[in-house]
Enzyme design. Structure first.
Site, short mmCIF file in Angstrom:
data_model
loop_
_atom_site.label_atom_id
_atom_site.label_comp_id
_atom_site.label_asym_id
_atom_site.label_seq_id
_atom_site.Cartn_x
_atom_site.Cartn_y
_atom_site.Cartn_z
N HIS A 1 0.84 -1.19 0.00
CA HIS A 1 0.00 0.00 0.00
C HIS A 1 0.88 1.25 0.00
CE1 HIS A 1 -2.61 -2.78 2.75
NE2 HIS A 1 -2.65 -3.17 1.49
N TYR B 1 3.26 2.18 13.09
CA TYR B 1 3.69 3.23 12.16
C TYR B 1 3.10 4.58 12.53
CZ TYR B 1 -0.50 1.29 9.73
OH TYR B 1 -1.72 0.79 9.40
#
Length: 467
Positions: free
Chosen positions: A66, A130
């Protein structure tokens, strides 16, 4: 134990960070994100605003690839992963290139916007973390781009064969690299696109987004809040209140401050929040004109309201980490301006009186726009850059006389007059710097050579006479 270190990779801007992980009988501790230390070592100061965690119950859980419209710092909270990235940025020198690495808690990777991210859990109970510098939203998801993690063109050597891995249906059906829609770079937006400089910037930057005031007026907070800033990388701000004499009236003073300071402050905060480079146009009016030529580091000393608002605006812009202030003098574009007025007077046989104790250099909008574009393209360091045309310094009267000569009139048809005598017959005249010439050494040091003012003046008058 290794020290904190940052390493480049085969993908432009993708960085691997070695994280010290001291341990004792209780377990371990690490500084997963330490802005001061990491930025000092070369990590972009990307300003994270959201932290996401992905827990993977069993080894073999595989996610990706992604590419999101933001930067992120990925790491492992517990467990181990095999991580891979593919560059999907339109125009990137490393487009389509893949980088992979095995990661535990002792590694982190900075992933630039548009680089696709994927990973495979190698042990049960793996938690992947993240940090991102934009808030997630359904609208943001619509701008993702993807590539298939099984694409042979990528050649990713997943440790656990994909036929044995746990993969979502969506990830199994992402396009092959040959069919990917690359992620476009962030946009350059021109604010004040209807003005003389804004029109010229739009002409020289046809791929930029020229935003009309009807779509985005910085004086209206709701319009500023509603604009899609997350997709913007550079703002060229050519919007300003420039009616210098009107600024000395009661209502003009209010309007001048509203546009040049209050509205600009909204734009500055937007650029700070979204990590946007702001290019702002300033003026020689921030000085009182007692020095000549003006250097970029001269202290502010504005004489009138307009100059005061421009100085205040400069101070606001300079609080940003990524900005350029282009300080211009005596701007001449294709709208109403001094040179055009002199041509009209010359054609009508008028014998005007023109101020002869204010001197400087003209800044034609074609050259001002070219200098702005140059400074952005070469990555000039944040700061102030004086911009005007080059050549001998002239007074307004000398410029008017040159225009009259180009129109076939006698230079003596223009009568010199002092500023005080001229102002005595006018109402609400703003005080002006006596000397407006700008030192151009800093601009030239970046590789930009300003055109000579006399040459540009001759060319411009010729175009006016041809109409």
């Amino acid at each position: 134990m290794p020290e904190l270190a940052i390493h480049s990779t085969s993908i432009d801007g993708l960085l691997v960070i070695d994280l010290p992980v001291p341990t004792d009988a209780r377990g371990w501790f690490k500084e997963n994100w330490q802005r001061a230390k990491m930025v000092a070592l070369g990590l972009p100061d990307f300003g994270p605003v959201q932290n996401n965690m992905s827990f993977n119950t069993a080894a073999g859980a595989t996610r990706g690839l992604h590419a999101e419209p933001w930067d992120k710092l990925v790491s492992v909270a517990t467990g181990r992963v095999y991580a891979a990235w593919a560059d999907l940025r339109d125009g990137s020198a490393t487009y389509g290139r893949v980088f992979s690495i095995e990661m535990g808690p002792d590694k982190a990777v900075f992933v630039p916007r548009g680089v696709a991210n994927g990973y495979q859990a190698l042990v049960d109970g793996t938690a992947y973390s993240y940090l991102v510098n934009e808030h997630w939203s359904p609208a943001a998801r619509s701008s993702y781009t993807y590539v298939n993690l099984a694409d042979p063109a990528l050649g990713i050597a997943w440790p656990i064969p994909l036929e044995q891995a746990e993969i979502s249906d969506a990830d199994r059906h992402h396009p092959l690299l040959a069919d990917v829609v690359p992620m476009k770079p962030k946009r350059t937006v021109i604010i004040g696109a209807g003005g003389q400089l804004g029109l010229e910037l739009a002409r020289q930057l046809p791929d930029a987004v020229a935003v009309p005031q009807s779509e985005l007026d910085l004086n209206f907070p709701d319009q500023v809040a509603a604009y899609d800033w997350a997709s913007v990388g550079v703002v060229l701000n050519a919007a300003a209140f420039t009616a210098v004499d009107l600024a000395e009236t009661p209502q003009g003073r209010v309007d001048c401050w509203a546009t040049n300071v209050t509205a600009l402050h909204r734009l500055v905060e937007v650029c700070r929040r979204h990590h946007i480079k702001l290019v702002h146009v300033s003026s020689d009016y921030v000085f009182d004109g007692t020095r000549a030529p003006h250097t970029e580091d001269e202290p502010f000393s504005p004489l009138g309201v307009y100059g005061q608002t421009k100085a205040a605006g400069d101070a606001l812009v300079a609080t940003l980490p990524d900005y350029l202030i282009t300080r211009a003098s005596w701007v001449v574009g294709n709208g109403h301006n001094f040179v055009k007025t002199m041509v009209q007077l010359a054609r009508r046989g008028v014998r005007p009186s023109v101020v002869d104790d204010q001197d400087g250099r003209l800044a034609f909008t074609a050259d001002l726009a070219a200098a702005i574009i140059h400074l952005v393209r070469v990555g000039a360091p944040s700061g102030v850059y004086n911009v005007s045309n080059d050549g001998p310094v002239m007074s307004w009267c000398q410029i008017a006389r040159r225009v009259f000569e180009l129109c076939g009139r006698d230079a003596s048809d223009v009568t010199p007059v002092s500023t005080s005598d001229y102002s005595a017959n006018q109402e609400h005249v703003s005080p002006r710097p006596a000397h407006s010439a700008l030192c151009l050494d800093k601009l030239k040091a970046t590789g930009f050579a300003p055109a000579i003012m006399d040459d540009r003046l001759d060319e411009y008058v010729a175009t006016l006479l041809a109409d």
